[in-house]
Design an enzyme around this catalytic site. Structure first.
Site, PDB file in Angstrom:
ATOM      1  N   ASN A   1      92.605  92.679  54.195  1.00 63.28           N
ATOM      2  CA  ASN A   1      92.003  93.945  54.648  1.00 63.28           C
ATOM      3  C   ASN A   1      90.578  93.735  55.156  1.00 63.28           C
ATOM      4  OD1 ASN A   1      90.638  93.514  52.292  1.00 63.28           O
ATOM      5  ND2 ASN A   1      90.987  95.547  51.409  1.00 63.28           N
TER       6      ASN A   1
ATOM      7  N   TYR B   1      84.746  90.732  36.182  1.00 64.87           N
ATOM      8  CA  TYR B   1      85.468  89.832  37.097  1.00 64.87           C
ATOM      9  C   TYR B   1      86.327  88.856  36.293  1.00 64.87           C
ATOM     10  CZ  TYR B   1      86.261  85.659  39.898  1.00 64.87           C
ATOM     11  OH  TYR B   1      86.851  84.567  40.502  1.00 64.87           O
TER      12      TYR B   1
ATOM     13  N   LYS C   1      90.657  88.237  35.835  1.00 69.52           N
ATOM     14  CA  LYS C   1      91.422  86.981  35.947  1.00 69.52           C
ATOM     15  C   LYS C   1      92.246  86.774  34.674  1.00 69.52           C
ATOM     16  CE  LYS C   1      89.987  85.609  39.992  1.00 69.52           C
ATOM     17  NZ  LYS C   1      90.873  85.864  41.132  1.00 69.52           N
TER      18      LYS C   1
ATOM     19  N   LEU D   1      75.368  79.500  44.347  1.00 68.93           N
ATOM     20  CA  LEU D   1      74.323  78.515  44.614  1.00 68.93           C
ATOM     21  C   LEU D   1      74.380  77.939  46.037  1.00 68.93           C
ATOM     22  CD1 LEU D   1      72.039  76.654  43.614  1.00 68.93           C
ATOM     23  CD2 LEU D   1      73.815  75.061  42.830  1.00 68.93           C
TER      24      LEU D   1
ATOM     25  N   SER E   1      90.522  81.242  37.602  1.00 72.62           N
ATOM     26  CA  SER E   1      89.175  80.682  37.566  1.00 72.62           C
ATOM     27  C   SER E   1      88.893  80.036  36.218  1.00 72.62           C
ATOM     28  CB  SER E   1      88.178  81.820  37.803  1.00 72.62           C
ATOM     29  OG  SER E   1      86.891  81.428  37.421  1.00 72.62           O
TER      30      SER E   1
HETATM   31  P1  NAD Z   1      86.949  85.545  49.632  1.00 69.80           P
HETATM   32  O1  NAD Z   1      86.291  86.831  49.309  1.00 69.80           O
HETATM   33  O2  NAD Z   1      86.414  84.739  50.745  1.00 69.80           O
HETATM   34  O3  NAD Z   1      88.517  85.778  49.880  1.00 69.80           O
HETATM   35  C1  NAD Z   1      89.232  86.818  49.285  1.00 69.80           C
HETATM   36  C2  NAD Z   1      89.935  87.570  50.398  1.00 69.80           C
HETATM   37  O4  NAD Z   1      90.700  88.654  49.851  1.00 69.80           O
HETATM   38  C3  NAD Z   1      88.941  88.197  51.398  1.00 69.80           C
HETATM   39  O5  NAD Z   1      89.332  87.825  52.709  1.00 69.80           O
HETATM   40  C4  NAD Z   1      89.095  89.686  51.173  1.00 69.80           C
HETATM   41  O6  NAD Z   1      88.869  90.431  52.364  1.00 69.80           O
HETATM   42  C5  NAD Z   1      90.529  89.778  50.691  1.00 69.80           C
HETATM   43  N1  NAD Z   1      90.845  90.964  49.881  1.00 69.80           N
HETATM   44  C6  NAD Z   1      90.198  91.448  48.809  1.00 69.80           C
HETATM   45  N2  NAD Z   1      90.823  92.558  48.366  1.00 69.80           N
HETATM   46  C7  NAD Z   1      91.882  92.777  49.190  1.00 69.80           C
HETATM   47  C8  NAD Z   1      92.894  93.762  49.259  1.00 69.80           C
HETATM   48  N3  NAD Z   1      92.948  94.791  48.394  1.00 69.80           N
HETATM   49  N4  NAD Z   1      93.823  93.667  50.237  1.00 69.80           N
HETATM   50  C9  NAD Z   1      93.786  92.653  51.140  1.00 69.80           C
HETATM   51  N5  NAD Z   1      92.851  91.686  51.124  1.00 69.80           N
HETATM   52  C10 NAD Z   1      91.899  91.754  50.157  1.00 69.80           C
HETATM   53  O7  NAD Z   1      86.965  84.690  48.283  1.00 69.80           O
HETATM   54  P2  NAD Z   1      87.440  83.192  48.032  1.00 69.80           P
HETATM   55  O8  NAD Z   1      86.258  82.430  47.578  1.00 69.80           O
HETATM   56  O9  NAD Z   1      88.249  82.698  49.162  1.00 69.80           O
HETATM   57  O10 NAD Z   1      88.354  83.426  46.749  1.00 69.80           O
HETATM   58  C11 NAD Z   1      89.767  83.567  46.830  1.00 69.80           C
HETATM   59  C12 NAD Z   1      90.293  83.848  45.432  1.00 69.80           C
HETATM   60  O11 NAD Z   1      89.909  82.777  44.572  1.00 69.80           O
HETATM   61  C13 NAD Z   1      89.729  85.119  44.798  1.00 69.80           C
HETATM   62  O12 NAD Z   1      90.755  85.739  44.054  1.00 69.80           O
HETATM   63  C14 NAD Z   1      88.659  84.599  43.872  1.00 69.80           C
HETATM   64  O13 NAD Z   1      88.440  85.442  42.767  1.00 69.80           O
HETATM   65  C15 NAD Z   1      89.263  83.269  43.425  1.00 69.80           C
HETATM   66  N6  NAD Z   1      88.240  82.318  42.963  1.00 69.80           N
HETATM   67  C16 NAD Z   1      87.196  82.003  43.786  1.00 69.80           C
HETATM   68  C17 NAD Z   1      86.210  81.127  43.344  1.00 69.80           C
HETATM   69  C18 NAD Z   1      85.035  80.801  44.219  1.00 69.80           C
HETATM   70  O14 NAD Z   1      84.035  80.311  43.694  1.00 69.80           O
HETATM   71  N7  NAD Z   1      85.086  80.998  45.520  1.00 69.80           N
HETATM   72  C19 NAD Z   1      86.304  80.568  42.064  1.00 69.80           C
HETATM   73  C20 NAD Z   1      87.394  80.903  41.248  1.00 69.80           C
HETATM   74  C21 NAD Z   1      88.363  81.778  41.720  1.00 69.80           C
HETATM   75  N1  UDP Z   2      72.234  79.147  40.579  1.00 67.87           N
HETATM   76  C1  UDP Z   2      70.857  79.063  40.784  1.00 67.87           C
HETATM   77  N2  UDP Z   2      70.292  79.814  41.784  1.00 67.87           N
HETATM   78  C2  UDP Z   2      71.016  80.644  42.587  1.00 67.87           C
HETATM   79  C3  UDP Z   2      72.422  80.712  42.382  1.00 67.87           C
HETATM   80  C4  UDP Z   2      72.991  79.959  41.362  1.00 67.87           C
HETATM   81  O1  UDP Z   2      70.168  78.329  40.078  1.00 67.87           O
HETATM   82  O2  UDP Z   2      70.457  81.298  43.464  1.00 67.87           O
HETATM   83  C5  UDP Z   2      72.855  78.332  39.518  1.00 67.87           C
HETATM   84  C6  UDP Z   2      73.567  79.159  38.457  1.00 67.87           C
HETATM   85  O3  UDP Z   2      72.655  79.496  37.433  1.00 67.87           O
HETATM   86  C7  UDP Z   2      74.643  78.170  37.986  1.00 67.87           C
HETATM   87  C8  UDP Z   2      74.945  77.325  39.211  1.00 67.87           C
HETATM   88  O4  UDP Z   2      73.852  77.511  40.112  1.00 67.87           O
HETATM   89  O5  UDP Z   2      74.099  77.328  37.000  1.00 67.87           O
HETATM   90  C9  UDP Z   2      76.228  77.723  39.901  1.00 67.87           C
HETATM   91  O6  UDP Z   2      76.191  79.115  40.110  1.00 67.87           O
HETATM   92  P1  UDP Z   2      77.268  79.861  41.004  1.00 67.87           P
HETATM   93  O7  UDP Z   2      76.936  81.317  40.993  1.00 67.87           O
HETATM   94  O8  UDP Z   2      77.380  79.191  42.326  1.00 67.87           O
HETATM   95  O9  UDP Z   2      78.653  79.590  40.247  1.00 67.87           O
HETATM   96  P2  UDP Z   2      79.133  79.938  38.758  1.00 67.87           P
HETATM   97  O10 UDP Z   2      79.285  78.623  38.069  1.00 67.87           O
HETATM   98  O11 UDP Z   2      78.142  80.825  38.124  1.00 67.87           O
HETATM   99  O12 UDP Z   2      80.444  80.606  38.985  1.00 67.87           O
END
Ligand code: NAD
Ligand code: UDP
Length: 339
Positions: A33, A150, A154, A201, A125
């Site tokens: 979306n 959040y 999960k 970060l 996550s």
């Molecule tokens: P992102 O925000 O880039 O991608 C998520 C996508 O989902 C986006 O394109 C958003 O528009 C879409 N979306 C959200 N709600 C929606 C809905 N109701 N209908 C249709 N589309 C929708 O994030 P990402 O970093 O690519 O993460 C992908 C998944 O991985 C997420 O579920 C996130 O929680 C999980 N995750 C991400 C990280 C990270 O650090 N990036 C870490 C752990 C888990």
């Molecule tokens: N962090 C930081 N400055 C920032 C953003 C993040 O020092 O502006 C640190 C944060 O405290 C953590 C690490 O970078 O120790 C990774 O943070 P991030 O939010 O990227 O991922 P998280 O592990 O929290 O999901």
């Protein structure tokens, strides 16, 4: 080859996964979306792979519209990326996070059932290990107490998927617990494009490097770690995307629930990361130390052995690769996909 539905596939991890799936011979259908992305990311995926991608602008919570996508395409498996992911915002707006993240999951499961689709891979996550478990985290550990809404979404979505698989023994559910994905595709055509001030970060570091932010604040240097700053398991997004290809292969052959950590197993501190980014890219990042950020754990990193043993997957890219590829994306697209 199988046809894979990527819910939230226009986002950061979804777009990189689309590239790796297509390069491995799969067909993909993307539903998004654009809450936190834009269709340009998928145009770039087409540019990288030379293949057309079927793309739908649909909110995954809207069952009628999602059902139409299932009816128009023969889907073999789903990867569920569609979620909201900003930790701080989830504390301010918990109902938004519970509504979006839980509803997308339930709606997907209902559409899957009605259209006889049995395989789902879920973006979970490392945050579900909570505060109690000790690093390195293994999949056998009991989930812990999450520190924000959040994380709880999960935790709950994992439970919903496990219960659904229990009730439907012909289903296959793979829960992928990501550590800290960073970096970008080496083409520099796709990467992370956060809206507003980045929470994470590495996007923040990249925006300081490109001049969009003045300086980085490192949150706390009095943690019980070797240099006092927090340590995380940073994983190149392309390695992570390849993990999804392995998870799809596995899930097409197996039923039941499996959980995998997707990380490198090696932690790096915030200071190490910033120093590596500066060295690899020959660029200066202005930074200062500030107070701790609420809810941050001193350390989070994976035991990555199960994914190697069961999926035959391990990371290949180094921290230098992550920093170089991130900068290549950011300097070529200083304003993200709006360039
Ligand atoms: P992102 O925000 O880039 O991608 C998520 C996508 O989902 C986006 O394109 C958003 O528009 C879409 N979306 C959200 N709600 C929606 C809905 N109701 N209908 C249709 N589309 C929708 O994030 P990402 O970093 O690519 O993460 C992908 C998944 O991985 C997420 O579920 C996130 O929680 C999980 N995750 C991400 C990280 C990270 O650090 N990036 C870490 C752990 C888990
Ligand atoms: N962090 C930081 N400055 C920032 C953003 C993040 O020092 O502006 C640190 C944060 O405290 C953590 C690490 O970078 O120790 C990774 O943070 P991030 O939010 O990227 O991922 P998280 O592990 O929290 O999901």
């Amino acid at each position: 080859m199988a046809n894979i539905l990527l819910a939230g596939g226009a986002g950061y991890i979804g777009s990189h996964t689309a590239v790796e799936l297509i390069n491995s011979g799969y067909d993909v259908v993307v539903v998004d979306n654009y809450y936190n992305s834009c269709p340009e990311s998928i145009r770039r995926v087409e540019k990288i792979t030379g293949k057309k991608v079927k793309l739908y602008e649909v909110d995954v919570k809207e069952k009628d519209k999602l059902d139409k996508v299932f009816k128009e395409n023969k889907i073999d498996a789903v990867i569920h990326f569609a979620g909201l992911k900003a930790v701080g915002e989830s504390v301010q707006k918990p109902e938004l996070y519970y509504r979006n993240n839980i509803d997308t999951t339930l709606t997907l499961l209902e559409c899957m059932k009605e259209n006889n689709v049995k395989k789902i891979i879920f973006s979970s996550s490392a945050t579900v290990y909570g505060e109690e478990n000790k690093v390195p985290y293994t999949e056998k550990m009991k989930k812990g107490t999450c520190t924000n809404p959040y994380g709880w979404t999960k935790f709950m979505m994992e439970q919903i998927l496990e219960d659904t698989a229990k009730a439907n023994p012909d289903m296959g559910v793979v829960l992928l617990r990501y550590f800290n994905p960073i970096g970008a595709h080496e083409s520099g055509l796709i990467g992370e494009d956060p809206q507003g001030i980045p929470n994470n970060l590495m996007p923040y570091v990249a925006q300081v490097a490109v001049g969009r932010r003045d300086h980085l604040t490192i949150f706390g240097n009095d943690y019980p770690t070797p240099d006092g700053t927090c340590r995380r398991d940073y994983i190149h997004v392309v390695d992570l995307a390849k993990g999804h290809v392995k998870a799809i292969e596995y899930s097409l052959k197996n039923n039941g629930v499996e959980v995998f950590n997707l990380g490198t197993g090696t932690p790096y501190s915030v200071t190490e990361i910033v120093e590596t980014f500066q060295r690899v890219n020959n660029i200066t990042i202005k930074y200062e130390y500030g107070p701790r950020r609420a809810g941050d754990l001193p350390e989070s990193y994976a035991n990555a052995e199960k994914a190697l043993k069961v999926l035959g997957w391990k990371t290949e890219k180094t921290l230098d690769d992550m920093c170089r590829d991130l900068w290549n994306w950011q300097k070529n697209n200083p304003n993200g996909f709006r360039d």
